[in-house]
Design a protein around this motif. Structure first.
Motif, PDB file in Angstrom:
ATOM      1  N   ALA A  91       4.846  -3.068  10.869  1.00  0.00           N
ATOM      2  CA  ALA A  91       5.445  -1.767  11.179  1.00  0.00           C
ATOM      3  C   ALA A  91       4.503  -0.602  10.928  1.00  0.00           C
ATOM      4  CB  ALA A  91       6.717  -1.571  10.351  1.00  0.00           C
ATOM      5  N   ALA A  92       3.434  -0.841  10.158  1.00  0.00           N
ATOM      6  CA  ALA A  92       2.568   0.250   9.729  1.00  0.00           C
ATOM      7  C   ALA A  92       1.971   1.070  10.865  1.00  0.00           C
ATOM      8  CB  ALA A  92       1.448  -0.299   8.838  1.00  0.00           C
ATOM      9  N   PRO A  93       1.504   0.444  11.980  1.00  0.00           N
ATOM     10  CA  PRO A  93       0.926   1.274  13.043  1.00  0.00           C
ATOM     11  C   PRO A  93       1.898   2.302  13.603  1.00  0.00           C
ATOM     12  CG  PRO A  93       0.323  -1.024  13.369  1.00  0.00           C
ATOM     13  CD  PRO A  93       1.371  -0.989  12.281  1.00  0.00           C
ATOM     14  N   ARG A  94       3.177   2.008  13.556  1.00  0.00           N
ATOM     15  CA  ARG A  94       4.171   2.940  14.091  1.00  0.00           C
ATOM     16  C   ARG A  94       4.647   3.926  13.041  1.00  0.00           C
ATOM     17  NH1 ARG A  94       7.618   3.692  18.298  1.00  0.00           N
ATOM     18  NH2 ARG A  94       9.703   4.459  17.822  1.00  0.00           N
ATOM     19  N   HIS A  95       4.695   3.477  11.800  1.00  0.00           N
ATOM     20  CA  HIS A  95       5.265   4.303  10.739  1.00  0.00           C
ATOM     21  C   HIS A  95       4.248   4.537   9.621  1.00  0.00           C
ATOM     22  CE1 HIS A  95       9.199   3.786  12.610  1.00  0.00           C
ATOM     23  NE2 HIS A  95       8.935   2.501  12.702  1.00  0.00           N
ATOM     24  N   GLY A  96       2.972   4.645   9.953  1.00  0.00           N
ATOM     25  CA  GLY A  96       1.904   4.701   8.951  1.00  0.00           C
ATOM     26  C   GLY A  96       1.674   6.073   8.368  1.00  0.00           C
ATOM     27  N   LEU A  97       2.710   6.685   7.803  1.00  0.00           N
ATOM     28  CA  LEU A  97       2.556   8.016   7.229  1.00  0.00           C
ATOM     29  C   LEU A  97       1.547   8.007   6.091  1.00  0.00           C
ATOM     30  CD1 LEU A  97       3.425  10.971   7.079  1.00  0.00           C
ATOM     31  CD2 LEU A  97       5.300  10.256   5.574  1.00  0.00           C
ATOM     32  N   LEU A  98       1.558   6.961   5.273  1.00  0.00           N
ATOM     33  CA  LEU A  98       0.631   6.905   4.149  1.00  0.00           C
ATOM     34  C   LEU A  98      -0.814   6.913   4.633  1.00  0.00           C
ATOM     35  CD1 LEU A  98      -0.126   6.641   1.217  1.00  0.00           C
ATOM     36  CD2 LEU A  98       0.371   4.196   1.345  1.00  0.00           C
ATOM     37  N   ASP A  99      -1.124   6.104   5.662  1.00  0.00           N
ATOM     38  CA  ASP A  99      -2.488   6.090   6.196  1.00  0.00           C
ATOM     39  C   ASP A  99      -2.901   7.464   6.692  1.00  0.00           C
ATOM     40  OD1 ASP A  99      -2.823   3.440   5.633  1.00  0.00           O
ATOM     41  OD2 ASP A  99      -2.302   2.733   7.643  1.00  0.00           O
ATOM     42  N   MET A 100      -1.989   8.137   7.365  1.00  0.00           N
ATOM     43  CA  MET A 100      -2.307   9.459   7.905  1.00  0.00           C
ATOM     44  C   MET A 100      -2.479  10.504   6.807  1.00  0.00           C
ATOM     45  SD  MET A 100       0.061   9.755  11.287  1.00  0.00           S
ATOM     46  CE  MET A 100      -0.048   8.541  12.601  1.00  0.00           C
ATOM     47  N   ALA A 101      -1.827  10.286   5.667  1.00  0.00           N
ATOM     48  CA  ALA A 101      -1.848  11.282   4.601  1.00  0.00           C
ATOM     49  C   ALA A 101      -2.917  11.036   3.547  1.00  0.00           C
ATOM     50  CB  ALA A 101      -0.479  11.329   3.920  1.00  0.00           C
ATOM     51  N   THR A 102      -3.571   9.880   3.562  1.00  0.00           N
ATOM     52  CA  THR A 102      -4.489   9.523   2.472  1.00  0.00           C
ATOM     53  C   THR A 102      -5.613  10.530   2.301  1.00  0.00           C
ATOM     54  OG1 THR A 102      -4.017   7.158   2.712  1.00  0.00           O
ATOM     55  CG2 THR A 102      -6.064   7.757   1.611  1.00  0.00           C
ATOM     56  N   GLU A 103      -6.289  10.893   3.388  1.00  0.00           N
ATOM     57  CA  GLU A 103      -7.394  11.854   3.281  1.00  0.00           C
ATOM     58  C   GLU A 103      -6.890  13.202   2.793  1.00  0.00           C
ATOM     59  OE1 GLU A 103      -9.446  12.124   6.961  1.00  0.00           O
ATOM     60  OE2 GLU A 103     -10.267  10.100   6.862  1.00  0.00           O
ATOM     61  N   SER A 104      -5.718  13.599   3.237  1.00  0.00           N
ATOM     62  CA  SER A 104      -5.153  14.876   2.803  1.00  0.00           C
ATOM     63  C   SER A 104      -4.854  14.858   1.304  1.00  0.00           C
ATOM     64  CB  SER A 104      -3.867  15.171   3.590  1.00  0.00           C
ATOM     65  OG  SER A 104      -4.158  15.471   4.935  1.00  0.00           O
ATOM     66  N   LEU A 105      -4.312  13.763   0.806  1.00  0.00           N
ATOM     67  CA  LEU A 105      -4.038  13.663  -0.625  1.00  0.00           C
ATOM     68  C   LEU A 105      -5.327  13.740  -1.433  1.00  0.00           C
ATOM     69  CD1 LEU A 105      -1.348  10.823  -0.672  1.00  0.00           C
ATOM     70  CD2 LEU A 105      -0.970  13.270  -1.000  1.00  0.00           C
ATOM     71  N   GLN A 106      -6.351  13.076  -0.958  1.00  0.00           N
ATOM     72  CA  GLN A 106      -7.633  13.107  -1.665  1.00  0.00           C
ATOM     73  C   GLN A 106      -8.196  14.519  -1.714  1.00  0.00           C
ATOM     74  OE1 GLN A 106      -9.795  10.188   0.612  1.00  0.00           O
ATOM     75  NE2 GLN A 106      -8.974   8.462  -0.559  1.00  0.00           N
ATOM     76  N   ARG A 107      -8.095  15.242  -0.593  1.00  0.00           N
ATOM     77  CA  ARG A 107      -8.584  16.625  -0.581  1.00  0.00           C
ATOM     78  C   ARG A 107      -7.755  17.510  -1.509  1.00  0.00           C
ATOM     79  NH1 ARG A 107      -9.957  15.814   4.926  1.00  0.00           N
ATOM     80  NH2 ARG A 107      -7.781  16.175   5.520  1.00  0.00           N
ATOM     81  N   LEU A 108      -6.437  17.378  -1.441  1.00  0.00           N
ATOM     82  CA  LEU A 108      -5.571  18.193  -2.276  1.00  0.00           C
ATOM     83  C   LEU A 108      -5.896  18.014  -3.759  1.00  0.00           C
ATOM     84  CD1 LEU A 108      -2.117  17.736  -0.505  1.00  0.00           C
ATOM     85  CD2 LEU A 108      -3.411  19.869  -0.687  1.00  0.00           C
ATOM     86  N   VAL A 118       2.627  11.914  -1.496  1.00  0.00           N
ATOM     87  CA  VAL A 118       3.270  11.889  -0.192  1.00  0.00           C
ATOM     88  C   VAL A 118       4.551  11.086  -0.347  1.00  0.00           C
ATOM     89  CG1 VAL A 118       1.975   9.838   0.599  1.00  0.00           C
ATOM     90  CG2 VAL A 118       3.050  11.371   2.268  1.00  0.00           C
ATOM     91  N   SER A 119       5.633  11.629   0.188  1.00  0.00           N
ATOM     92  CA  SER A 119       6.942  10.993   0.086  1.00  0.00           C
ATOM     93  C   SER A 119       7.590  10.931   1.457  1.00  0.00           C
ATOM     94  CB  SER A 119       7.860  11.784  -0.868  1.00  0.00           C
ATOM     95  OG  SER A 119       7.279  11.915  -2.137  1.00  0.00           O
ATOM     96  N   MET A 120       8.575  10.068   1.594  1.00  0.00           N
ATOM     97  CA  MET A 120       9.331  10.003   2.833  1.00  0.00           C
ATOM     98  C   MET A 120      10.813   9.844   2.501  1.00  0.00           C
ATOM     99  SD  MET A 120       8.521   6.188   4.337  1.00  0.00           S
ATOM    100  CE  MET A 120       9.626   6.458   5.740  1.00  0.00           C
ATOM    101  N   ARG A 121      11.632  10.161   3.488  1.00  0.00           N
ATOM    102  CA  ARG A 121      13.073  10.046   3.299  1.00  0.00           C
ATOM    103  C   ARG A 121      13.515   8.608   3.506  1.00  0.00           C
ATOM    104  NH1 ARG A 121      17.876  12.926   6.940  1.00  0.00           N
ATOM    105  NH2 ARG A 121      19.631  12.110   5.712  1.00  0.00           N
ATOM    106  N   ARG A 122      14.436   8.189   2.656  1.00  0.00           N
ATOM    107  CA  ARG A 122      15.087   6.887   2.827  1.00  0.00           C
ATOM    108  C   ARG A 122      16.572   7.094   2.591  1.00  0.00           C
ATOM    109  NH1 ARG A 122      14.553   1.468  -0.896  1.00  0.00           N
ATOM    110  NH2 ARG A 122      15.444   0.015   0.601  1.00  0.00           N
ATOM    111  N   GLY A 123      17.299   7.326   3.666  1.00  0.00           N
ATOM    112  CA  GLY A 123      18.714   7.643   3.538  1.00  0.00           C
ATOM    113  C   GLY A 123      18.895   8.976   2.840  1.00  0.00           C
ATOM    114  N   ASP A 124      19.629   8.970   1.735  1.00  0.00           N
ATOM    115  CA  ASP A 124      19.856  10.187   0.959  1.00  0.00           C
ATOM    116  C   ASP A 124      18.852  10.326  -0.174  1.00  0.00           C
ATOM    117  OD1 ASP A 124      22.012  10.812   2.561  1.00  0.00           O
ATOM    118  OD2 ASP A 124      23.494   9.932   1.204  1.00  0.00           O
ATOM    119  N   TYR A 125      17.798   9.537  -0.142  1.00  0.00           N
ATOM    120  CA  TYR A 125      16.809   9.543  -1.221  1.00  0.00           C
ATOM    121  C   TYR A 125      15.413   9.850  -0.683  1.00  0.00           C
ATOM    122  CZ  TYR A 125      20.193   7.679  -4.525  1.00  0.00           C
ATOM    123  OH  TYR A 125      21.275   7.536  -5.342  1.00  0.00           O
TER     124      TYR A 125
END
Length: 291
Positions: A91-108, A118-125
């Motif tokens: 599922a990662a190629p379609r929902h790979g938010l972590l991969d897309m955010a890794t460089e940004s987290l390192q810079r931050l 980096v966080s994502m929504r899971r239902g009400d959590y």
């Protein structure tokens, strides 16, 4: 591919309908996921799902057979199984938010010196996908990878809740505010609603030590090209490093990285749309060829 994917064997579960049995099995799996690295006991599964002990046990056995859950031989506690890792990789190629955010987290974290998430929504959590440490010697340990909090608790979680439409945010609040107020002493219903309002006005969410007194956080939502929520970036620091001027500095950093990630998402969705269009065009050409 059909033989590769796991099947949940639920035909022997309390003679329930297939769909109902699958829903129960998935509910059990979600409870197991909350156990994190320490796992979860059968008693905890029974308590959190509301199922009786024999039914919960049969569902766990079915999930173990499918390698979606495993049981530690020494502790007898349950953990997510190896097949979920495989499915996650698929599922990662379609929902790979972590991969897309890794460089940004390192810079931050490199620029700010503080911890970024980096966080994502899971239902009400909200689920923390990754924690990137900075180099400042005094760090906050309010949030670890895999931790889940109700939407509205913490900076990234609040940023996601505030990014939802009014009706959706209100529905989430109705479902979670009793839990939040009972489990997090820094929150009341009034505080939650004020936090949402202020996050929308500022353009970023602020957690002024509501979960841990000396740990502050600032967060910003990540949106998909269609405007729906993808996740959130956030930065946490001790209170002395979250003065008003520094909040503005950190908000500017977050905004830059959110823009970068959203540009990646835009390209990803554009590529998917292009691929889908190519396939549709080929199908149309085949339909036009005379027999």
């Amino acid at each position: 591919m059909g033989g590769f994917l796991p099947s949940i064997e639920v035909q022997g579960v309390a003679s329930a309908s297939g769909a109902r049995a699958v829903e129960r099995a998935l509910g059990v799996m979600a409870v197991v996921a909350k156990g994190g690295g320490t796992g979860i006991s059968l008693a905890d599964v029974v308590r959190d799902t509301g199922l009786n002990k024999p039914t919960a046990r049969r569902l766990l056995i079915a999930l173990i057979r499918s390698r979606l859950v495993e049981q530690d031989d020494a502790t007898r506690r349950y953990h997510l199984g190896p097949e979920l890792y495989v499915l996650g990789m698929l599922a990662a190629p379609r929902h790979g938010l972590l991969d897309m955010a890794t460089e940004s987290l390192q810079r931050l974290s490199r620029i700010s010196g503080d911890t970024s998430f980096v966080s994502m929504r899971r239902g009400d959590y909200a689920v923390c996908l990754h924690r990137q440490e900075g180099n400042h010697p005094v760090r906050t340990h309010a949030l670890l990878a895999g931790d889940q909090n109700p939407l509205g608790v913490g900076a990234g979680s609040l940023a996601m809740l505030a990014a939802l439409a009014d009706d959706e945010a209100g529905a989430v609040l109705q479902r979670v505010e009793d839990t939040i107020c009972a489990q997090y002493r820094g929150y009341t219903s009034e505080i939650l609603r004020l936090d949402i309002q202020q996050a929308r006005e500022r353009g970023y969410a602020l957690n002024p030590g509501r979960v841990i007194a000396s740990s502050w956080g600032i967060g910003m939502p990540i949106l998909l090209p269609n405007g729906r929520l993808a996740g959130a970036l956030s930065i946490a620091a001790i209170d002395s490093r979250m003065t008003q001027p520094r909040q503005q500095e950190l908000a500017a950093l977050l905004s830059e990285e959110v823009t970068r990630i959203q540009a990646k998402l835009q390209r990803l969705f554009k590529d998917h749309a292009s691929d889908a269009g190519t396939v549709q065009h080929k199908v149309s050409l085949k339909a036009d060829v005379p027999a």
